[in-house]
Motif scaffolding. Sequence first.
Motif, PDB file in Angstrom:
ATOM      1  N   MET A  54       0.851  -1.191   0.000  1.00 34.91           N
ATOM      2  CA  MET A  54       0.000   0.000   0.000  1.00 34.91           C
ATOM      3  C   MET A  54       0.887   1.241   0.000  1.00 34.91           C
ATOM      4  O   MET A  54       1.756   1.392   0.866  1.00 34.91           O
ATOM      5  N   SER A  55       0.713   2.103  -0.970  1.00 28.55           N
ATOM      6  CA  SER A  55       1.588   3.255  -1.136  1.00 28.55           C
ATOM      7  C   SER A  55       1.316   4.312  -0.078  1.00 28.55           C
ATOM      8  O   SER A  55       0.224   4.393   0.500  1.00 28.55           O
ATOM      9  N   ASN A  56       2.346   5.138   0.141  1.00 28.43           N
ATOM     10  CA  ASN A  56       2.202   6.237   1.099  1.00 28.43           C
ATOM     11  C   ASN A  56       1.158   7.256   0.635  1.00 28.43           C
ATOM     12  O   ASN A  56       0.465   7.876   1.443  1.00 28.43           O
ATOM     13  N   LYS A  57       1.051   7.426  -0.697  1.00 31.00           N
ATOM     14  CA  LYS A  57       0.081   8.371  -1.238  1.00 31.00           C
ATOM     15  C   LYS A  57      -1.338   7.930  -0.897  1.00 31.00           C
ATOM     16  O   LYS A  57      -2.191   8.764  -0.521  1.00 31.00           O
ATOM     17  N   TYR A  58      -1.598   6.658  -1.023  1.00 30.30           N
ATOM     18  CA  TYR A  58      -2.941   6.142  -0.712  1.00 30.30           C
ATOM     19  C   TYR A  58      -3.243   6.286   0.781  1.00 30.30           C
ATOM     20  O   TYR A  58      -4.363   6.674   1.171  1.00 30.30           O
ATOM     21  N   ILE A  59      -2.262   5.987   1.622  1.00 37.66           N
ATOM     22  CA  ILE A  59      -2.443   6.121   3.075  1.00 37.66           C
ATOM     23  C   ILE A  59      -2.724   7.576   3.441  1.00 37.66           C
ATOM     24  O   ILE A  59      -3.593   7.872   4.278  1.00 37.66           O
ATOM     25  N   THR A  60      -2.019   8.499   2.793  1.00 38.44           N
ATOM     26  CA  THR A  60      -2.232   9.929   3.068  1.00 38.44           C
ATOM     27  C   THR A  60      -3.646  10.349   2.701  1.00 38.44           C
ATOM     28  O   THR A  60      -4.314  11.094   3.437  1.00 38.44           O
ATOM     29  N   ARG A  61      -4.135   9.857   1.570  1.00 36.00           N
ATOM     30  CA  ARG A  61      -5.497  10.189   1.140  1.00 36.00           C
ATOM     31  C   ARG A  61      -6.525   9.647   2.124  1.00 36.00           C
ATOM     32  O   ARG A  61      -7.518  10.316   2.448  1.00 36.00           O
ATOM     33  N   VAL A  62      -6.294   8.424   2.620  1.00 42.00           N
ATOM     34  CA  VAL A  62      -7.223   7.827   3.586  1.00 42.00           C
ATOM     35  C   VAL A  62      -7.229   8.635   4.886  1.00 42.00           C
ATOM     36  O   VAL A  62      -8.300   8.894   5.473  1.00 42.00           O
ATOM     37  N   ILE A  63      -6.047   9.048   5.326  1.00 36.63           N
ATOM     38  CA  ILE A  63      -5.969   9.827   6.571  1.00 36.63           C
ATOM     39  C   ILE A  63      -6.682  11.171   6.405  1.00 36.63           C
ATOM     40  O   ILE A  63      -7.435  11.610   7.288  1.00 36.63           O
ATOM     41  N   LYS A  64      -6.468  11.843   5.257  1.00 30.56           N
ATOM     42  CA  LYS A  64      -7.145  13.118   5.016  1.00 30.56           C
ATOM     43  C   LYS A  64      -8.660  12.941   4.992  1.00 30.56           C
ATOM     44  O   LYS A  64      -9.408  13.756   5.555  1.00 30.56           O
ATOM     45  N   TYR A  65      -9.110  11.875   4.341  1.00 28.26           N
ATOM     46  CA  TYR A  65     -10.550  11.615   4.273  1.00 28.26           C
ATOM     47  C   TYR A  65     -11.120  11.358   5.664  1.00 28.26           C
ATOM     48  O   TYR A  65     -12.198  11.869   6.015  1.00 28.26           O
ATOM     49  N   ALA A  66     -10.395  10.591   6.479  1.00 25.79           N
ATOM     50  CA  ALA A  66     -10.862  10.293   7.835  1.00 25.79           C
ATOM     51  C   ALA A  66     -10.926  11.560   8.682  1.00 25.79           C
ATOM     52  O   ALA A  66     -11.866  11.766   9.459  1.00 25.79           O
ATOM     53  N   ILE A  67      -9.924  12.429   8.522  1.00 27.52           N
ATOM     54  CA  ILE A  67      -9.920  13.693   9.276  1.00 27.52           C
ATOM     55  C   ILE A  67     -11.100  14.570   8.873  1.00 27.52           C
ATOM     56  O   ILE A  67     -11.783  15.159   9.725  1.00 27.52           O
ATOM     57  N   LEU A  68     -11.365  14.656   7.573  1.00 30.33           N
ATOM     58  CA  LEU A  68     -12.498  15.459   7.098  1.00 30.33           C
ATOM     59  C   LEU A  68     -13.823  14.921   7.617  1.00 30.33           C
ATOM     60  O   LEU A  68     -14.715  15.682   8.008  1.00 30.33           O
ATOM     61  N   GLN A  69     -13.966  13.590   7.605  1.00 33.78           N
ATOM     62  CA  GLN A  69     -15.192  12.988   8.118  1.00 33.78           C
ATOM     63  C   GLN A  69     -15.343  13.241   9.616  1.00 33.78           C
ATOM     64  O   GLN A  69     -16.455  13.505  10.100  1.00 33.78           O
ATOM     65  N   LEU A  70     -14.243  13.190  10.341  1.00 32.76           N
ATOM     66  CA  LEU A  70     -14.283  13.455  11.782  1.00 32.76           C
ATOM     67  C   LEU A  70     -14.695  14.900  12.051  1.00 32.76           C
ATOM     68  O   LEU A  70     -15.508  15.169  12.947  1.00 32.76           O
ATOM     69  N   ILE A  71     -14.150  15.827  11.286  1.00 35.48           N
ATOM     70  CA  ILE A  71     -14.524  17.238  11.445  1.00 35.48           C
ATOM     71  C   ILE A  71     -16.007  17.439  11.128  1.00 35.48           C
ATOM     72  O   ILE A  71     -16.722  18.172  11.834  1.00 35.48           O
ATOM     73  N   ALA A  72     -16.490  16.762  10.068  1.00 39.45           N
ATOM     74  CA  ALA A  72     -17.905  16.876   9.703  1.00 39.45           C
ATOM     75  C   ALA A  72     -18.799  16.345  10.815  1.00 39.45           C
ATOM     76  O   ALA A  72     -19.830  16.939  11.150  1.00 39.45           O
ATOM     77  N   VAL A  73     -18.405  15.209  11.408  1.00 38.21           N
ATOM     78  CA  VAL A  73     -19.193  14.637  12.503  1.00 38.21           C
ATOM     79  C   VAL A  73     -19.206  15.578  13.697  1.00 38.21           C
ATOM     80  O   VAL A  73     -20.252  15.757  14.359  1.00 38.21           O
ATOM     81  N   MET A  74     -18.093  16.224  13.989  1.00 35.74           N
ATOM     82  CA  MET A  74     -18.027  17.165  15.103  1.00 35.74           C
ATOM     83  C   MET A  74     -18.971  18.345  14.868  1.00 35.74           C
ATOM     84  O   MET A  74     -19.672  18.788  15.783  1.00 35.74           O
ATOM     85  N   PHE A  75     -19.003  18.853  13.636  1.00 36.15           N
ATOM     86  CA  PHE A  75     -19.900  19.960  13.327  1.00 36.15           C
ATOM     87  C   PHE A  75     -21.361  19.530  13.445  1.00 36.15           C
ATOM     88  O   PHE A  75     -22.211  20.296  13.923  1.00 36.15           O
ATOM     89  N   VAL A  76     -21.677  18.308  13.024  1.00 34.22           N
ATOM     90  CA  VAL A  76     -23.046  17.807  13.137  1.00 34.22           C
ATOM     91  C   VAL A  76     -23.452  17.703  14.604  1.00 34.22           C
ATOM     92  O   VAL A  76     -24.568  18.076  14.993  1.00 34.22           O
ATOM     93  N   ILE A  77     -22.542  17.194  15.434  1.00 38.51           N
ATOM     94  CA  ILE A  77     -22.836  17.077  16.863  1.00 38.51           C
ATOM     95  C   ILE A  77     -23.064  18.449  17.478  1.00 38.51           C
ATOM     96  O   ILE A  77     -24.009  18.654  18.260  1.00 38.51           O
TER      97      ILE A  77
END
Length: 290
Positions: free
Chosen positions: A1-24
């Motif tokens: 698994m490439s570092n680029k793919y891992i970085t994209r997954v981490i960014k996506y997870a962070i964005l989803q976490l921020i979205a969930v925080m705003f919803v809460i």
Amino acid sequence: MSNKYITRVIKYAILQLIAVMFVILWLFPLYAMIVGGFKSNMEAASAPILLLPRQFSTEAYYFDWFGFGTLVGLEFPMIRQLLITIPVALASVILGSMGAYFFYMQMERRPWISNVGFSIISLATFLPAQTLTVPLIELTSSLGIYQTYWGLAFAYFIFYLPMSALLMSIFLPVVPNYLVESARLDGARDWSIFWHVIFPLVLPGFLSTLIFVFLMVWQDFFTPLIIATKPSLYMLPVAARQYVGGYAILYNRSFAAGVITSLVPLIIFAFLGRYFIRGLAALGGGAKGI
């Protein structure tokens, strides 16, 4: 698994976490109001706001849904609010659309009329309502409609007609000029052009403006406070204020009143929110304003 793919997954997870925080954060006040309305007044005032009630009680919701009638002289205050808000919002946006279309047509014929007209509309839209308190009371009194629902609807109309015209003027430039010119060559008059050519194309903007104006009228506190001061004429925002006094606050009924007042805006955004988004998308797709 490439570092680029891992970085994209981490960014996506962070964005989803921020979205969930705003919803809460957005849902927190609604949760607090709903839960607080099921508590007794003593528990609502003393217990932490996040805790569920020790014993659920529907007394506050029952009183606010029916008992507002005892307080303001008419049962089902939400029906009264709807009977005033819906016609005012519809009339304001329809006439505002016609006014915006008139000034839009003057851009080619007599530009100075359009410039002066929209300067006046902008001034009327952004003028603080508090500065018009005395003139508005005197005007409605001279017309014999002060302390009546007609006077309240008239005051709403004065405040939100310019706003409707200004908002609709943002959407009208998305209509291609050649369609208007083609309709004129076919012998269509401005009335027919507006309803059969312009209106279908700006319908997303019309619905967005209608939703916005409806919510503004629905939550307006100042206008009914100065025009409809009799207890029998209280609108929902003013009636809910009666639970806050100088010596005590009925917390559970205040929470229940907040939930009941928020029901209609929540339903509108649940079922009509996509039309509001479409209007904004149409605006971003080419509307530049007049």
